[in-house]
Scaffold this active site. Sequence first.
Site, PDB file in Angstrom:
ATOM      1  N   ASN A  41      59.596  48.558  38.194  1.00 38.16           N
ATOM      2  CA  ASN A  41      59.129  47.569  37.219  1.00 38.16           C
ATOM      3  C   ASN A  41      59.492  48.110  35.846  1.00 38.16           C
ATOM      4  O   ASN A  41      58.824  49.002  35.331  1.00 38.16           O
ATOM      5  CB  ASN A  41      57.608  47.386  37.348  1.00 38.16           C
ATOM      6  CG  ASN A  41      57.037  46.499  36.263  1.00 38.16           C
ATOM      7  OD1 ASN A  41      57.787  45.884  35.492  1.00 38.16           O
ATOM      8  ND2 ASN A  41      55.715  46.434  36.181  1.00 38.16           N
ATOM      9  N   LYS A  82      59.269  46.785  33.032  1.00 36.37           N
ATOM     10  CA  LYS A  82      58.406  46.261  31.952  1.00 36.37           C
ATOM     11  C   LYS A  82      59.286  45.788  30.784  1.00 36.37           C
ATOM     12  O   LYS A  82      60.405  45.357  31.021  1.00 36.37           O
ATOM     13  CB  LYS A  82      57.369  47.312  31.560  1.00 36.37           C
ATOM     14  CG  LYS A  82      56.593  47.804  32.795  1.00 36.37           C
ATOM     15  CD  LYS A  82      55.355  48.577  32.478  1.00 36.37           C
ATOM     16  CE  LYS A  82      54.684  48.988  33.787  1.00 36.37           C
ATOM     17  NZ  LYS A  82      53.440  49.710  33.584  1.00 36.37           N
ATOM     18  N   HIS A  85      50.241  41.495  37.727  1.00 32.16           N
ATOM     19  CA  HIS A  85      50.198  42.881  37.229  1.00 32.16           C
ATOM     20  C   HIS A  85      49.008  43.046  36.285  1.00 32.16           C
ATOM     21  O   HIS A  85      48.658  42.115  35.553  1.00 32.16           O
ATOM     22  CB  HIS A  85      51.509  43.218  36.504  1.00 32.16           C
ATOM     23  CG  HIS A  85      51.650  44.676  36.213  1.00 32.16           C
ATOM     24  ND1 HIS A  85      51.040  45.270  35.135  1.00 32.16           N
ATOM     25  CD2 HIS A  85      52.298  45.661  36.880  1.00 32.16           C
ATOM     26  CE1 HIS A  85      51.320  46.569  35.158  1.00 32.16           C
ATOM     27  NE2 HIS A  85      52.084  46.828  36.194  1.00 32.16           N
ATOM     28  N   GLU A 101      48.698  44.448  33.532  1.00 35.09           N
ATOM     29  CA  GLU A 101      48.982  44.182  32.112  1.00 35.09           C
ATOM     30  C   GLU A 101      48.917  42.687  31.830  1.00 35.09           C
ATOM     31  O   GLU A 101      48.460  42.266  30.763  1.00 35.09           O
ATOM     32  CB  GLU A 101      50.358  44.781  31.741  1.00 35.09           C
ATOM     33  CG  GLU A 101      50.288  46.302  31.670  1.00 35.09           C
ATOM     34  CD  GLU A 101      51.577  47.035  31.984  1.00 35.09           C
ATOM     35  OE1 GLU A 101      52.661  46.418  31.966  1.00 35.09           O
ATOM     36  OE2 GLU A 101      51.492  48.257  32.253  1.00 35.09           O
ATOM     37  N   GLU A 124      47.580  49.257  42.183  1.00 31.66           N
ATOM     38  CA  GLU A 124      47.868  49.984  40.950  1.00 31.66           C
ATOM     39  C   GLU A 124      46.562  50.264  40.217  1.00 31.66           C
ATOM     40  O   GLU A 124      46.050  49.387  39.503  1.00 31.66           O
ATOM     41  CB  GLU A 124      48.795  49.154  40.050  1.00 31.66           C
ATOM     42  CG  GLU A 124      50.140  48.841  40.682  1.00 31.66           C
ATOM     43  CD  GLU A 124      51.210  48.610  39.628  1.00 31.66           C
ATOM     44  OE1 GLU A 124      52.281  49.200  39.765  1.00 31.66           O
ATOM     45  OE2 GLU A 124      50.967  47.870  38.659  1.00 31.66           O
ATOM     46  N   GLY A 162      51.010  54.512  33.449  1.00 31.73           N
ATOM     47  CA  GLY A 162      51.574  55.001  32.193  1.00 31.73           C
ATOM     48  C   GLY A 162      50.775  56.121  31.554  1.00 31.73           C
ATOM     49  O   GLY A 162      50.972  56.453  30.388  1.00 31.73           O
ATOM     50  N   SER A 216      52.087  56.056  37.673  1.00 33.67           N
ATOM     51  CA  SER A 216      52.641  57.395  37.400  1.00 33.67           C
ATOM     52  C   SER A 216      53.283  58.033  38.633  1.00 33.67           C
ATOM     53  O   SER A 216      53.226  59.248  38.812  1.00 33.67           O
ATOM     54  CB  SER A 216      51.568  58.318  36.794  1.00 33.67           C
ATOM     55  OG  SER A 216      51.131  57.795  35.543  1.00 33.67           O
TER      56      SER A 216
HETATM   57  P1  13P Z   1      53.954  53.796  35.530  1.00 33.91           P
HETATM   58  O1  13P Z   1      54.785  54.240  36.721  1.00 33.91           O
HETATM   59  O2  13P Z   1      54.689  53.912  34.237  1.00 33.91           O
HETATM   60  O3  13P Z   1      52.611  54.452  35.520  1.00 33.91           O
HETATM   61  O4  13P Z   1      53.690  52.216  35.717  1.00 33.91           O
HETATM   62  C1  13P Z   1      53.229  51.754  36.928  1.00 33.91           C
HETATM   63  C2  13P Z   1      53.276  50.268  36.920  1.00 33.91           C
HETATM   64  O5  13P Z   1      52.520  49.618  36.206  1.00 33.91           O
HETATM   65  C3  13P Z   1      54.278  49.620  37.787  1.00 33.91           C
HETATM   66  O6  13P Z   1      54.069  48.241  37.869  1.00 33.91           O
END
Ligand code: 13P
Length: 255
Positions: free
Chosen positions: A9, A11, A95, A97, A167, A173, A212
């Site tokens: 992903n 982003k 997601h 976010e 997640e 992140g 992560s």
């Molecule tokens: P990170 O791997 O940067 O922690 O992000 C995970 C994520 O949100 C994947 O959708």
Amino acid sequence: MRQPLIAGNWKMNGTKASVERLLAGVVGGAGSIQHSEMAVCPPFPFLQMAEQALAGSRVRLGAQNCATETLGAFTGEVAAAMLADFGCRYVIIGHSERRALYGEDEAIIAKKLVAAVAVGLTPILCVGETLEERERGDMEAVIAAQIDGIIALCGIAAFGAWELAYEPVWAIGTGKTATPAQAQEVHAFIRARLAAQDAVVAQKIRILYGGSMKGSNAPELLSQPDIDGGLIGGAALNADEFLAIARAGDAAANT
Ligand code: 13P
């Protein structure tokens, strides 16, 4: 044994130049991956470039979101049919976010799931708890509510055509990964929740871990019995790291 799915992903990252390099790196190394299925989910403007770069490779294409509606006067939205037209197989839906920053609730998420499946896309539905919810001891209740809410709106049978991703929001992140045991516990909880409604769907569905994940922690995470792949953020922006995770998926598939 469920085939591992390693999905990146990306982003809201990338430029034409960096995306071209990243795609070339992933495609260049993909030949060495044997069992893991790989997919990348770039931002919308890069889908055409990605479709062309991935053509003839075993790396699949996905998107990070889609509209609830099918077509028409919805300024700024991108229809699921457009994603299918650009060669996408997957679309990430729900997601954390998008839930936290764009107000996506279960009703919106359910509409997107339906819109995606209607045009032949495979949704990757994300669930997960915040740190506050975990520390309050509400982790299982939060995840159960997220799963049950979608079952109520879409039916359990619909899950048979989807992928899931767990997640934990506190691991996204932050560099803080759930330990393999913590992640396995939640994955097993999710599978049991689904199995209570439909054992066949629960056995079949892939549940990816996201938060992560990187080359160094992927082997242990991916060797857990209920962790069937990864949804990778930051580490997916580096072709070597992404391929290292896919190799860890290969190794887990061989055990
Ligand atoms: P990170 O791997 O940067 O922690 O992000 C995970 C994520 O949100 C994947 O959708």
